[in-house]
Design an enzyme around this catalytic site. Sequence first.
Site, PDB file in Angstrom:
ATOM      1  N   TYR A  71      -7.251  -9.744   2.590  1.00 27.38           N
ATOM      2  CA  TYR A  71      -7.213  -8.278   2.672  1.00 27.38           C
ATOM      3  C   TYR A  71      -5.860  -7.792   2.181  1.00 27.38           C
ATOM      4  O   TYR A  71      -4.821  -8.307   2.597  1.00 27.38           O
ATOM      5  CB  TYR A  71      -7.429  -7.841   4.124  1.00 27.38           C
ATOM      6  CG  TYR A  71      -7.453  -6.344   4.319  1.00 27.38           C
ATOM      7  CD1 TYR A  71      -8.461  -5.559   3.757  1.00 27.38           C
ATOM      8  CD2 TYR A  71      -6.471  -5.706   5.079  1.00 27.38           C
ATOM      9  CE1 TYR A  71      -8.496  -4.189   3.948  1.00 27.38           C
ATOM     10  CE2 TYR A  71      -6.506  -4.327   5.271  1.00 27.38           C
ATOM     11  CZ  TYR A  71      -7.518  -3.573   4.704  1.00 27.38           C
ATOM     12  OH  TYR A  71      -7.550  -2.209   4.897  1.00 27.38           O
ATOM     13  N   ASP A 102       1.394 -11.219  -0.635  1.00 22.60           N
ATOM     14  CA  ASP A 102       1.182 -10.110   0.286  1.00 22.60           C
ATOM     15  C   ASP A 102       1.633 -10.598   1.663  1.00 22.60           C
ATOM     16  O   ASP A 102       0.896 -11.273   2.369  1.00 22.60           O
ATOM     17  CB  ASP A 102      -0.300  -9.709   0.291  1.00 22.60           C
ATOM     18  CG  ASP A 102      -0.581  -8.627   1.326  1.00 22.60           C
ATOM     19  OD1 ASP A 102       0.341  -8.258   2.078  1.00 22.60           O
ATOM     20  OD2 ASP A 102      -1.734  -8.160   1.384  1.00 22.60           O
ATOM     21  N   LYS A 152       3.572  -3.637   8.439  1.00 23.14           N
ATOM     22  CA  LYS A 152       3.564  -4.102   9.833  1.00 23.14           C
ATOM     23  C   LYS A 152       4.979  -4.263  10.427  1.00 23.14           C
ATOM     24  O   LYS A 152       5.618  -3.267  10.699  1.00 23.14           O
ATOM     25  CB  LYS A 152       2.691  -5.345   9.955  1.00 23.14           C
ATOM     26  CG  LYS A 152       1.255  -4.994   9.492  1.00 23.14           C
ATOM     27  CD  LYS A 152       0.172  -5.961   9.866  1.00 23.14           C
ATOM     28  CE  LYS A 152      -1.191  -5.334   9.608  1.00 23.14           C
ATOM     29  NZ  LYS A 152      -1.932  -5.859   8.485  1.00 23.14           N
TER      30      LYS A 152
HETATM   31  C1  PLP Z   1      -2.635  -4.994   7.317  1.00 18.79           C
HETATM   32  C2  PLP Z   1      -2.604  -5.580   5.975  1.00 18.79           C
HETATM   33  C3  PLP Z   1      -2.555  -4.777   4.823  1.00 18.79           C
HETATM   34  C4  PLP Z   1      -2.750  -3.294   4.857  1.00 18.79           C
HETATM   35  O1  PLP Z   1      -1.723  -2.643   5.536  1.00 18.79           O
HETATM   36  P1  PLP Z   1      -2.000  -1.146   6.064  1.00 18.79           P
HETATM   37  O2  PLP Z   1      -0.672  -0.754   6.637  1.00 18.79           O
HETATM   38  O3  PLP Z   1      -3.087  -1.264   7.073  1.00 18.79           O
HETATM   39  O4  PLP Z   1      -2.378  -0.321   4.915  1.00 18.79           O
HETATM   40  C5  PLP Z   1      -2.383  -5.398   3.605  1.00 18.79           C
HETATM   41  N1  PLP Z   1      -2.256  -6.723   3.513  1.00 18.79           N
HETATM   42  C6  PLP Z   1      -2.305  -7.529   4.590  1.00 18.79           C
HETATM   43  C7  PLP Z   1      -2.129  -9.002   4.430  1.00 18.79           C
HETATM   44  C8  PLP Z   1      -2.505  -6.988   5.855  1.00 18.79           C
HETATM   45  O5  PLP Z   1      -2.589  -7.799   6.903  1.00 18.79           O
END
Ligand code: PLP
Length: 428
Positions: free
Chosen positions: A144, A239, A267
């Site tokens: 994701y 990411d 985060k």
């Molecule tokens: C949470 C998450 C996102 C998206 O971040 P948001 O602040 O919810 O837009 C993207 N990449 C990873 C790996 C994530 O865990």
Amino acid sequence: MSYQRSSALFVEAQNVIPGGVNSPVRAFKAVGGTPIFVKRAKGAYLYDEDGNQLIDYINSWGPMILGHANAKVIEAITERAKQGTSFGMPTELETQIAKLAISMVPNIDKIRFVNSGTEACMSAIRLARGFTKRDKIVKFAGCYHGHSDSFLIQAGSGASTFGTPNSPGVTQGTAKDTLLANYNDIESVRALFEANPNEIAAIIIEPVAGNMGCVPPKEGFLESLREVCLANGTLLIFDEVMTGFRLAKGGAQELFSIKADIVCFGKVIGGGLPVGAFAARNEIMNHLAPLGPVYQAGTLSGNPLAMAAGLAMLTEINNDNELFTRLEQKTAYLEKGIREVLNQNNIVFTINRVGSMISVHFDEEAVVDFQSAKKGDNDTFKKFFHGLLNEGIYIAPSAYETWFITDALSYEDIDFTIKAINKVAKTL
Ligand SMILES: *Cc1c(COP(=O)(O)O)cnc(C)c1O
């Protein structure tokens, strides 16, 4: 435990907010029942609208690595708020947090702050495309990277929970530039490069996948991606929205000693306020407006409250050389306890863990990719989830999510949790 007031609030919310929530997984669709409305939180605990106290194993999906309402972070936000909450002009704070982040994370010269992990990943691929002058990207099934169009293709957790891995509203045109590989399967990556020579701008990956449960990279997998990228003039994007400042001060790059070309954050970096960021070496970052042609902007980007929270959080993490050891030990202790009680109760399971990221799957096969993650027994998970909730323990309301351990969690909390799991296991 009673959840009467939460239920009533959920009914009210559904009248005015789609599904009653502002992010789908919160709606408890995957596990059934009513979402819990939280009133406040402190340390390792959540306190809901019905007056229940819950041990929190999600911690806002990762950010609260030091526990809820950390004194330093709260003070930083409070003091900053008194001086105005947004200017749309540069502040010294932005340079301070940028310098600190760059000092903690390997291989980055410059960093740009945005407002979410989604924005960070979306901007990172635009930058990669602008830099390489190529259109296609490779992503992995079950990873994701936020909810922007290019990534909503087998996107793990939230999207999978709802059985709409390919969301309506994402155009064919966009989808055709996202090539899909399998996590931990380097041959699936090589095949895409063979079929699309000189067309792939970037590979984007969660260096430890956390959105299909926790799935660690197999030995050599990230190294092979690094080699494939170098050989093809393709950028490697880590990411680290989940893993950044969680697996080590320098995130997965530090943990695995692998250099990514662009790194995305979210985060933890915002200390619980809406912050994302992406970073790279000068050669790449200088392509970004106003220095270069790749456009990216944000009215509230670098917002002083958000930067103050993030700076306080990163400062705490940076000054604490024992933090990641403590997190590792606590999570290992939890893992050992869960294994023992599930084994005693003859439950079929697999546990994956990297540092303070851990997931429990109700399947005996190793979980190494999206395919194997999907095999877990969802009915068992639902019972497990509600059983734990009833014991005052909050885990993510979906079988595809990682648990995030916080430093505020005590060994007493963990012992309590293991006992509760033992009790719940007898009902599975
Ligand atoms: C949470 C998450 C996102 C998206 O971040 P948001 O602040 O919810 O837009 C993207 N990449 C990873 C790996 C994530 O865990």
